[in-house]
Motif scaffolding. Structure first.
Motif, PDB file in Angstrom:
ATOM      1  N   PHE A  66       0.554  -1.324  -0.096  1.00  0.00           N
ATOM      2  CA  PHE A  66       0.447   0.127   0.263  1.00  0.00           C
ATOM      3  C   PHE A  66       1.015   1.279   0.553  1.00  0.00           C
ATOM      4  O   PHE A  66       1.819   1.088   0.492  1.00  0.00           O
ATOM      5  CB  PHE A  66      -1.107  -0.028   1.147  1.00  0.00           C
ATOM      6  N   ASP A  67       0.556   2.056  -0.777  1.00  0.00           N
ATOM      7  CA  ASP A  67       0.903   3.940  -0.805  1.00  0.00           C
ATOM      8  C   ASP A  67       0.297   4.611   0.089  1.00  0.00           C
ATOM      9  O   ASP A  67      -0.848   4.702  -0.154  1.00  0.00           O
ATOM     10  CB  ASP A  67       1.128   4.055  -2.336  1.00  0.00           C
ATOM     11  N   PRO A  68       0.815   4.937   1.191  1.00  0.00           N
ATOM     12  CA  PRO A  68       0.573   5.750   2.534  1.00  0.00           C
ATOM     13  C   PRO A  68       0.089   7.330   1.554  1.00  0.00           C
ATOM     14  O   PRO A  68      -0.318   7.765   2.316  1.00  0.00           O
ATOM     15  CB  PRO A  68       1.748   5.669   3.512  1.00  0.00           C
ATOM     16  N   ALA A  69       0.679   7.390   1.334  1.00  0.00           N
ATOM     17  CA  ALA A  69       0.683   8.845   0.892  1.00  0.00           C
ATOM     18  C   ALA A  69      -0.426   9.069  -0.552  1.00  0.00           C
ATOM     19  O   ALA A  69      -0.927   9.915  -0.494  1.00  0.00           O
ATOM     20  CB  ALA A  69       1.940   9.627  -0.889  1.00  0.00           C
ATOM     21  N   LEU A  70      -1.716   7.895  -0.701  1.00  0.00           N
ATOM     22  CA  LEU A  70      -2.588   8.155  -1.171  1.00  0.00           C
ATOM     23  C   LEU A  70      -3.756   8.790  -0.315  1.00  0.00           C
ATOM     24  O   LEU A  70      -4.564   9.167  -0.498  1.00  0.00           O
ATOM     25  CB  LEU A  70      -3.415   6.527  -1.700  1.00  0.00           C
ATOM     26  N   LEU A  71      -3.539   8.787   1.542  1.00  0.00           N
ATOM     27  CA  LEU A  71      -4.576   9.496   1.975  1.00  0.00           C
ATOM     28  C   LEU A  71      -3.976  10.126   3.281  1.00  0.00           C
ATOM     29  O   LEU A  71      -3.069   9.834   3.883  1.00  0.00           O
ATOM     30  CB  LEU A  71      -5.051   8.424   2.758  1.00  0.00           C
ATOM     31  N   ALA A  72      -4.278  11.223   3.267  1.00  0.00           N
ATOM     32  CA  ALA A  72      -3.969  12.360   4.450  1.00  0.00           C
ATOM     33  C   ALA A  72      -4.996  13.101   5.048  1.00  0.00           C
ATOM     34  O   ALA A  72      -5.504  13.546   4.518  1.00  0.00           O
ATOM     35  CB  ALA A  72      -3.095  13.073   3.662  1.00  0.00           C
ATOM     36  N   VAL A  73      -4.184  13.417   6.032  1.00  0.00           N
ATOM     37  CA  VAL A  73      -5.749  13.904   7.182  1.00  0.00           C
ATOM     38  C   VAL A  73      -5.257  15.159   6.343  1.00  0.00           C
ATOM     39  O   VAL A  73      -4.027  16.167   6.895  1.00  0.00           O
ATOM     40  CB  VAL A  73      -5.608  13.711   7.907  1.00  0.00           C
ATOM     41  N   ARG A  74      -6.684  16.097   5.839  1.00  0.00           N
ATOM     42  CA  ARG A  74      -6.375  17.974   5.757  1.00  0.00           C
ATOM     43  C   ARG A  74      -6.643  18.527   6.544  1.00  0.00           C
ATOM     44  O   ARG A  74      -5.844  19.611   6.806  1.00  0.00           O
ATOM     45  CB  ARG A  74      -7.075  17.722   4.406  1.00  0.00           C
ATOM     46  N   GLY A  75      -7.529  18.543   7.251  1.00  0.00           N
ATOM     47  CA  GLY A  75      -7.566  19.005   8.621  1.00  0.00           C
ATOM     48  C   GLY A  75      -8.681  18.339   9.000  1.00  0.00           C
ATOM     49  O   GLY A  75      -9.453  17.879   9.264  1.00  0.00           O
ATOM     50  N   VAL A  76      -8.727  19.205  10.338  1.00  0.00           N
ATOM     51  CA  VAL A  76      -9.442  18.295  11.583  1.00  0.00           C
ATOM     52  C   VAL A  76     -10.657  19.536  11.935  1.00  0.00           C
ATOM     53  O   VAL A  76      -9.774  20.896  12.445  1.00  0.00           O
ATOM     54  CB  VAL A  76      -9.339  17.833  12.877  1.00  0.00           C
ATOM     55  N   ASP A  77     -12.148  19.303  11.858  1.00  0.00           N
ATOM     56  CA  ASP A  77     -12.862  20.789  12.446  1.00  0.00           C
ATOM     57  C   ASP A  77     -12.725  20.169  14.142  1.00  0.00           C
ATOM     58  O   ASP A  77     -14.045  19.718  14.621  1.00  0.00           O
ATOM     59  CB  ASP A  77     -14.376  20.655  11.348  1.00  0.00           C
ATOM     60  N   LEU A  78     -12.369  21.062  14.849  1.00  0.00           N
ATOM     61  CA  LEU A  78     -12.676  21.393  16.412  1.00  0.00           C
ATOM     62  C   LEU A  78     -13.852  22.546  17.216  1.00  0.00           C
ATOM     63  O   LEU A  78     -13.476  23.613  16.668  1.00  0.00           O
ATOM     64  CB  LEU A  78     -11.387  20.627  17.068  1.00  0.00           C
ATOM     65  N   ARG A  79     -14.178  21.485  17.739  1.00  0.00           N
ATOM     66  CA  ARG A  79     -15.461  22.906  17.769  1.00  0.00           C
ATOM     67  C   ARG A  79     -14.876  23.134  19.287  1.00  0.00           C
ATOM     68  O   ARG A  79     -14.584  22.000  20.143  1.00  0.00           O
ATOM     69  CB  ARG A  79     -16.816  23.231  17.804  1.00  0.00           C
ATOM     70  N   MET A  80     -15.847  24.120  20.482  1.00  0.00           N
ATOM     71  CA  MET A  80     -15.784  24.202  21.592  1.00  0.00           C
ATOM     72  C   MET A  80     -16.838  24.280  21.705  1.00  0.00           C
ATOM     73  O   MET A  80     -17.820  24.723  20.930  1.00  0.00           O
ATOM     74  CB  MET A  80     -15.190  25.550  22.329  1.00  0.00           C
TER      75      MET A  80
END
Length: 201
Positions: free
Chosen positions: A71-85
């Motif tokens: 598997f090529d690990p570069a295929l999927l990456a976390v772009r952003g996490v929507d954290l609210r308070m």
């Protein structure tokens, strides 16, 4: 913590006000403590559930372990996490809104057939991992606030309220003794004046 006071009516009034304030605040602080205790348990349970789901998911796909080397690990990456308070019992805690992924395209014909399933699995595992971390942080913040609230309850219940009650009692006794001495002194002076008046005539 010794409570400082003076033996006068002003200090007595001040002590009564402080005692009443603490007695009125104590039930509110106790209810906040129990609400925080409940929320800590909820966050701990949610974190355990997320971890359990991750373990279960990894167990279901254990047979694919040998394939992950391709598997090529570069295929999927976390772009952003929507954290609210969010506020729970006056404490700001994180709330996971969503996780945004960046997925690179791959050739469906030259890549292994299971890549699509692998990407879906990784996406779900990453989301569960982030969810777990958010619940752990939430639990830590709530537990810290609960400990501080418990300290305040103990301070009020075991130190300040009994201390103010004792101070009020001491001031009252002192003022009563002072009043009794004053009355006794007045009677003695009055008795002397009455005995001196007949001599003067």
């Amino acid at each position: 913590m010794a409570i400082k006071f003076q033996y006068n009516k002003t200090s007595l009034g001040d002590m009564r006000k402080k005692l009443q304030m603490r007695q009125r605040a104590l039930p509110t602080i106790k209810s906040k403590e129990s609400a925080l205790r409940l929320e800590v348990k909820k966050a701990r349970d949610a974190a355990a559930l997320a971890q359990e789901r991750m373990t279960e998911m990894l167990g279901r796909y254990e047979y694919m372990a040998a394939l992950w080397g391709e598997f090529d690990p570069a295929l999927l990456a976390v772009r952003g996490v929507d954290l609210r308070m969010s506020k729970i019992a006056g404490v700001n805690v994180p709330l996971l809104g969503g996780v945004e992924f960046e997925e690179k395209e791959f050739d469906l014909f030259s890549s292994p057939v299971w890549y699509a399933d692998g990407i879906a699995l990784l996406r779900e595992l990453a989301r569960l991992g982030i969810e777990y971390e958010v619940y752990i942080r939430r639990m830590e913040l709530l537990d810290h606030a609960r400990k501080k609230t418990t300290q305040k309850v103990n301070l009020y219940e075991k130190v300040q309220i009994p201390g103010y009650e004792a101070a009020i009692l001491k001031i009252k006794r002192f003022l009563e003794d002072e009043e009794n001495l004053s009355k006794s002194a007045q009677k003695i002076v009055k008795g002397k004046h009455e005995r001196q008046e007949p001599e003067a005539v």
